[in-house]
Design a protein around this motif. Structure first.
Motif, PDB file in Angstrom:
ATOM      1  N   ALA A 105      -1.635 -10.640  -3.104  1.00 47.11           N
ATOM      2  CA  ALA A 105      -1.586 -11.701  -4.122  1.00 47.11           C
ATOM      3  C   ALA A 105      -2.953 -12.290  -4.439  1.00 47.11           C
ATOM      4  O   ALA A 105      -3.066 -13.115  -5.329  1.00 47.11           O
ATOM      5  N   THR A 106      -3.973 -11.922  -3.698  1.00 42.21           N
ATOM      6  CA  THR A 106      -5.291 -12.494  -3.999  1.00 42.21           C
ATOM      7  C   THR A 106      -6.447 -11.560  -3.674  1.00 42.21           C
ATOM      8  O   THR A 106      -6.493 -10.969  -2.590  1.00 42.21           O
ATOM      9  N   GLY A 107      -7.349 -11.465  -4.642  1.00 44.22           N
ATOM     10  CA  GLY A 107      -8.605 -10.745  -4.404  1.00 44.22           C
ATOM     11  C   GLY A 107      -9.757 -11.649  -4.766  1.00 44.22           C
ATOM     12  O   GLY A 107     -10.897 -11.374  -4.437  1.00 44.22           O
ATOM     13  N   SER A 108      -9.461 -12.764  -5.434  1.00 41.66           N
ATOM     14  CA  SER A 108     -10.540 -13.630  -5.909  1.00 41.66           C
ATOM     15  C   SER A 108     -10.413 -15.073  -5.424  1.00 41.66           C
ATOM     16  O   SER A 108     -11.358 -15.832  -5.531  1.00 41.66           O
ATOM     17  N   ASP A 109      -9.247 -15.455  -4.870  1.00 40.97           N
ATOM     18  CA  ASP A 109      -9.022 -16.882  -4.614  1.00 40.97           C
ATOM     19  C   ASP A 109      -8.595 -17.135  -3.163  1.00 40.97           C
ATOM     20  O   ASP A 109      -7.452 -16.884  -2.784  1.00 40.97           O
ATOM     21  N   PRO A 110      -9.491 -17.693  -2.324  1.00 42.13           N
ATOM     22  CA  PRO A 110      -9.163 -17.880  -0.901  1.00 42.13           C
ATOM     23  C   PRO A 110      -8.034 -18.877  -0.661  1.00 42.13           C
ATOM     24  O   PRO A 110      -7.412 -18.862   0.399  1.00 42.13           O
ATOM     25  N   LYS A 111      -7.742 -19.712  -1.654  1.00 40.75           N
ATOM     26  CA  LYS A 111      -6.651 -20.702  -1.462  1.00 40.75           C
ATOM     27  C   LYS A 111      -5.298 -20.008  -1.388  1.00 40.75           C
ATOM     28  O   LYS A 111      -4.307 -20.600  -0.985  1.00 40.75           O
ATOM     29  N   GLN A 112      -5.235 -18.739  -1.820  1.00 41.26           N
ATOM     30  CA  GLN A 112      -3.933 -18.061  -1.845  1.00 41.26           C
ATOM     31  C   GLN A 112      -3.700 -17.133  -0.648  1.00 41.26           C
ATOM     32  O   GLN A 112      -2.777 -16.328  -0.652  1.00 41.26           O
ATOM     33  N   LEU A 113      -4.535 -17.256   0.382  1.00 44.25           N
ATOM     34  CA  LEU A 113      -4.348 -16.403   1.578  1.00 44.25           C
ATOM     35  C   LEU A 113      -2.975 -16.649   2.211  1.00 44.25           C
ATOM     36  O   LEU A 113      -2.527 -17.798   2.259  1.00 44.25           O
ATOM     37  N   THR A 114      -2.357 -15.581   2.728  1.00 42.08           N
ATOM     38  CA  THR A 114      -1.068 -15.762   3.419  1.00 42.08           C
ATOM     39  C   THR A 114      -1.114 -15.281   4.874  1.00 42.08           C
ATOM     40  O   THR A 114      -0.208 -15.587   5.646  1.00 42.08           O
ATOM     41  N   THR A 115      -2.145 -14.506   5.247  1.00 45.62           N
ATOM     42  CA  THR A 115      -2.257 -14.066   6.650  1.00 45.62           C
ATOM     43  C   THR A 115      -2.503 -15.297   7.523  1.00 45.62           C
ATOM     44  O   THR A 115      -3.311 -16.157   7.177  1.00 45.62           O
ATOM     45  N   VAL A 116      -1.761 -15.381   8.643  1.00 42.24           N
ATOM     46  CA  VAL A 116      -1.866 -16.591   9.474  1.00 42.24           C
ATOM     47  C   VAL A 116      -2.352 -16.262  10.887  1.00 42.24           C
ATOM     48  O   VAL A 116      -2.118 -15.165  11.414  1.00 42.24           O
ATOM     49  N   ALA A 117      -3.021 -17.249  11.486  1.00 41.19           N
ATOM     50  CA  ALA A 117      -3.465 -17.161  12.886  1.00 41.19           C
ATOM     51  C   ALA A 117      -2.896 -18.380  13.604  1.00 41.19           C
ATOM     52  O   ALA A 117      -3.286 -19.511  13.313  1.00 41.19           O
ATOM     53  N   LYS A 147      -2.268 -20.602  16.949  1.00 37.50           N
ATOM     54  CA  LYS A 147      -2.841 -20.859  18.284  1.00 37.50           C
ATOM     55  C   LYS A 147      -1.786 -20.516  19.327  1.00 37.50           C
ATOM     56  O   LYS A 147      -0.618 -20.922  19.216  1.00 37.50           O
ATOM     57  N   ASP A 148      -2.218 -19.793  20.353  1.00 39.05           N
ATOM     58  CA  ASP A 148      -1.262 -19.363  21.383  1.00 39.05           C
ATOM     59  C   ASP A 148      -2.012 -19.351  22.713  1.00 39.05           C
ATOM     60  O   ASP A 148      -2.756 -18.412  22.991  1.00 39.05           O
ATOM     61  N   GLY A 149      -1.824 -20.390  23.519  1.00 35.73           N
ATOM     62  CA  GLY A 149      -2.554 -20.485  24.785  1.00 35.73           C
ATOM     63  C   GLY A 149      -4.044 -20.485  24.526  1.00 35.73           C
ATOM     64  O   GLY A 149      -4.561 -21.271  23.731  1.00 35.73           O
ATOM     65  N   GLY A 150      -4.754 -19.509  25.176  1.00 35.63           N
ATOM     66  CA  GLY A 150      -6.206 -19.457  25.029  1.00 35.63           C
ATOM     67  C   GLY A 150      -6.675 -18.651  23.826  1.00 35.63           C
ATOM     68  O   GLY A 150      -7.870 -18.403  23.684  1.00 35.63           O
ATOM     69  N   GLY A 151      -5.770 -18.225  22.953  1.00 30.88           N
ATOM     70  CA  GLY A 151      -6.219 -17.394  21.829  1.00 30.88           C
ATOM     71  C   GLY A 151      -5.385 -17.617  20.579  1.00 30.88           C
ATOM     72  O   GLY A 151      -4.835 -18.694  20.374  1.00 30.88           O
ATOM     73  N   TYR A 152      -5.281 -16.557  19.775  1.00 35.91           N
ATOM     74  CA  TYR A 152      -4.556 -16.651  18.501  1.00 35.91           C
ATOM     75  C   TYR A 152      -3.667 -15.418  18.325  1.00 35.91           C
ATOM     76  O   TYR A 152      -4.003 -14.331  18.811  1.00 35.91           O
ATOM     77  N   VAL A 153      -2.584 -15.625  17.602  1.00 28.55           N
ATOM     78  CA  VAL A 153      -1.725 -14.493  17.229  1.00 28.55           C
ATOM     79  C   VAL A 153      -1.771 -14.362  15.707  1.00 28.55           C
ATOM     80  O   VAL A 153      -1.499 -15.330  14.980  1.00 28.55           O
ATOM     81  N   LEU A 154      -2.154 -13.166  15.249  1.00 23.52           N
ATOM     82  CA  LEU A 154      -2.329 -12.937  13.803  1.00 23.52           C
ATOM     83  C   LEU A 154      -1.148 -12.155  13.245  1.00 23.52           C
ATOM     84  O   LEU A 154      -0.701 -11.171  13.845  1.00 23.52           O
ATOM     85  N   ASN A 155      -0.684 -12.604  12.076  1.00 21.31           N
ATOM     86  CA  ASN A 155       0.361 -11.874  11.350  1.00 21.31           C
ATOM     87  C   ASN A 155       0.034 -11.874   9.868  1.00 21.31           C
ATOM     88  O   ASN A 155      -0.424 -12.889   9.334  1.00 21.31           O
ATOM     89  N   GLY A 156       0.269 -10.735   9.226  1.00 18.19           N
ATOM     90  CA  GLY A 156       0.027 -10.670   7.779  1.00 18.19           C
ATOM     91  C   GLY A 156      -0.352  -9.265   7.368  1.00 18.19           C
ATOM     92  O   GLY A 156      -0.251  -8.315   8.161  1.00 18.19           O
ATOM     93  N   ALA A 157      -0.772  -9.144   6.115  1.00 16.70           N
ATOM     94  CA  ALA A 157      -1.168  -7.817   5.592  1.00 16.70           C
ATOM     95  C   ALA A 157      -2.381  -7.986   4.690  1.00 16.70           C
ATOM     96  O   ALA A 157      -2.489  -8.991   3.978  1.00 16.70           O
ATOM     97  N   LYS A 158      -3.266  -7.035   4.745  1.00 16.32           N
ATOM     98  CA  LYS A 158      -4.475  -7.057   3.909  1.00 16.32           C
ATOM     99  C   LYS A 158      -4.474  -5.822   3.016  1.00 16.32           C
ATOM    100  O   LYS A 158      -4.104  -4.730   3.455  1.00 16.32           O
ATOM    101  N   ARG A 159      -4.907  -6.014   1.789  1.00 16.57           N
ATOM    102  CA  ARG A 159      -4.864  -4.928   0.798  1.00 16.57           C
ATOM    103  C   ARG A 159      -6.269  -4.371   0.555  1.00 16.57           C
ATOM    104  O   ARG A 159      -7.242  -5.127   0.550  1.00 16.57           O
ATOM    105  N   PHE A 160      -6.358  -3.088   0.286  1.00 18.24           N
ATOM    106  CA  PHE A 160      -7.608  -2.432  -0.145  1.00 18.24           C
ATOM    107  C   PHE A 160      -8.758  -2.715   0.826  1.00 18.24           C
ATOM    108  O   PHE A 160      -9.795  -3.278   0.424  1.00 18.24           O
ATOM    109  N   ILE A 161      -8.615  -2.357   2.087  1.00 15.92           N
ATOM    110  CA  ILE A 161      -9.699  -2.649   3.030  1.00 15.92           C
ATOM    111  C   ILE A 161     -10.462  -1.367   3.349  1.00 15.92           C
ATOM    112  O   ILE A 161      -9.898  -0.360   3.769  1.00 15.92           O
ATOM    113  N   SER A 162     -11.770  -1.446   3.161  1.00 12.55           N
ATOM    114  CA  SER A 162     -12.634  -0.283   3.370  1.00 12.55           C
ATOM    115  C   SER A 162     -12.884  -0.069   4.855  1.00 12.55           C
ATOM    116  O   SER A 162     -13.012  -1.040   5.607  1.00 12.55           O
TER     117      SER A 162
END
Ligand code: FAD
Length: 378
Positions: free
Chosen positions: A128-140, A142-157
């Motif tokens: 949904a976004t290639g130009s606007d950081p306000k529209q990010l949906t991937t989340v991190a 906080k989980d104990g001493g780190g982070y758990v990431l969920n989401g999807a990224k498009r067109f990554i080199s």
């Protein structure tokens, strides 16, 4: 400003040109068909320190700097944009780690990337976004001493290669974009089939899926909630690579156009005798020279300038001009070739497809205009 190249810079330029002619050119046709860069090309580029150029020597890099980087990448892209883009996307990600990373992060992630054993990636874009950081949906979260990431990224080199990935996600504490370093291929990390791109064949492009990817707190890049400046910085320094690729494409259009104009004959005379062809050749020369100086100057500014805001404007200005010049040069090259330029057997058709890529990537051209105008009008 003196743009006389030093002996070392000339040597790097020549090395890259020789390698591209001897070790990439013979594989271009197969690379175009199979859309992958062969292992021997990657390892040959690594042997020439092409993955290490901007990495400081203390972290295992070549410390060659941005001017040499521009000179080398131009020569590689002149022959094939796929491998050039692998290097460009790698350096986009590395510029962020070098500038915002802790000493520990640099020590951990830079030396293998310098040797080309690992290839770096930078993941901002989502469906949904290639130009606007306000529209990010991937989340991190906080989980104990780190982070758990969920989401999807498009067109990554470069996302199919092992190595560090600078990834942007909304973190659960600041609720703002934060940059994280993720080790590609870790548990919960997967990628799509490669996208079949119009141009830059051989450059790796996939979507990324993150399913409960766990990373330690020390893999936050910069400060929590401070991802936006890292994104802006990466986009600005990434344009050095993008411009070098567009410049190499313009050089290829000029060389192929001139070659064909001298080879193709009408009534026993080369078409270069026609004034209409000469006008196109002159325009190709003008496009190449204007792109060359803008791109070399950008490399010079990156190597000598700490004024980031001014650099971002200069990078946008250069991209806006150089990307369009490449498209115009490719069109002129095609014109000189007549119908032959439309055939896959001729480099002109590949150059035309490659030139279409730059304006849409790492900030579309409209965004470059917005950056330029807001800098001038502020
Ligand atoms: C080969 C390739 C490699 C890539 N590599 C990476 C990578 O490694 N990492 C990564 O994160 N992404 C990568 N991308 C994604 C790419 O950077 C984005 O797709 C690009 O920034 C454009 O985003 P979009 O496609 O969502 O277009 P959009 O942002 O949806 O733009 C669509 C249209 O709307 C216009 N538009 C959008 N916003 C504005 C505005 N504010 N003002 C005026 N006009 C606007 C644009 O000009 C464009 O014409 C890659 C893409 C390709 C094709």
């Amino acid at each position: 400003m003196d743009f006389t190249l030093t002996k070392e810079e000339l040597l790097i330029q020549k090395m890259a040109r020789d390698f591209s002619n001897q070790s990439i050119q013979p594989h271009v046709e197969r690379m175009e068909k199979e859309n992958r860069t062969f292992e021997e090309i990657i390892s040959g580029l690594a042997d020439l320190d092409m993955f290490a150029m901007i990495i400081p020597e203390q972290f295992g890099g070549a410390g060659a700097g941005y001017i040499s980087y521009v000179l080398a990448l131009e020569q590689i892209a002149r022959v094939a944009c796929g491998p050039a883009f692998i290097i460009s996307a790698h350096n986009l990600a590395l510029s962020s780690i070098i500038n915002f990373g802790t000493e520990e992060q640099k020590a951990k992630y830079l030396s293998k990337t310098a040797r080309g054993e690992h290839i770096a990636s930078f993941a901002f874009t989502e469906s949904a976004t290639g130009s606007d950081p306000k529209q990010l949906t991937t989340v991190a979260v906080k989980d104990g001493g780190g982070y758990v990431l969920n989401g999807a990224k498009r067109f990554i080199s470069n996302a199919s290669y092992p190595g560090p990935l600078v990834l942007f996600a909304l973190d659960s504490e600041s609720k703002k974009p934060t940059a994280f370093i993720v080790e590609k291929k870790c548990s919960g990390y997967s990628v799509s089939e490669p996208w079949k791109k119009l141009g830059w064949h051989g450059g790796d492009l996939v979507d990324i899926y993150l399913k409960d990817v766990k990373i330690p707190a020390e893999n936050v890049l910069g400060q929590l909630g401070n991802g936006y400046p890292i994104l802006q910085y990466g986009m600005a320094y990434g344009k050095i690579g993008m411009n070098s690729i567009a410049l190499g494409t313009t050089l290829a259009a000029l060389e192929e156009g001139v070659k064909y104009a001298k080879e193709k004959t009408h009534r026993g005379e080369p078409i270069a005798k026609f004034q209409a062809i000469q006008l196109k050749v002159a325009e190709l020369c003008a496009l190449y020279e204007s792109s060359r100086w803008l791109t070399y100057r950008l490399g010079f500014l990156a190597a000598n300038n700490n004024d980031y805001k001014n650099f971002a404007k200069e990078a946008a200005l250069a991209k806006f001009t150089v990307a369009r010049n490449a498209q115009e040069a490719a069109r002129l090259c095609l014109d000189i070739h007549g119908s032959y330029g439309l055939m896959e057997e001729y480099a002109a058709s590949r150059i035309y497809r490659d030139a279409a890529m730059g304006p849409q990537i790492e900030g579309v051209l409209h965004l470059q205009e917005i950056i330029i105008a807001s800098s001038v009008l502020s």
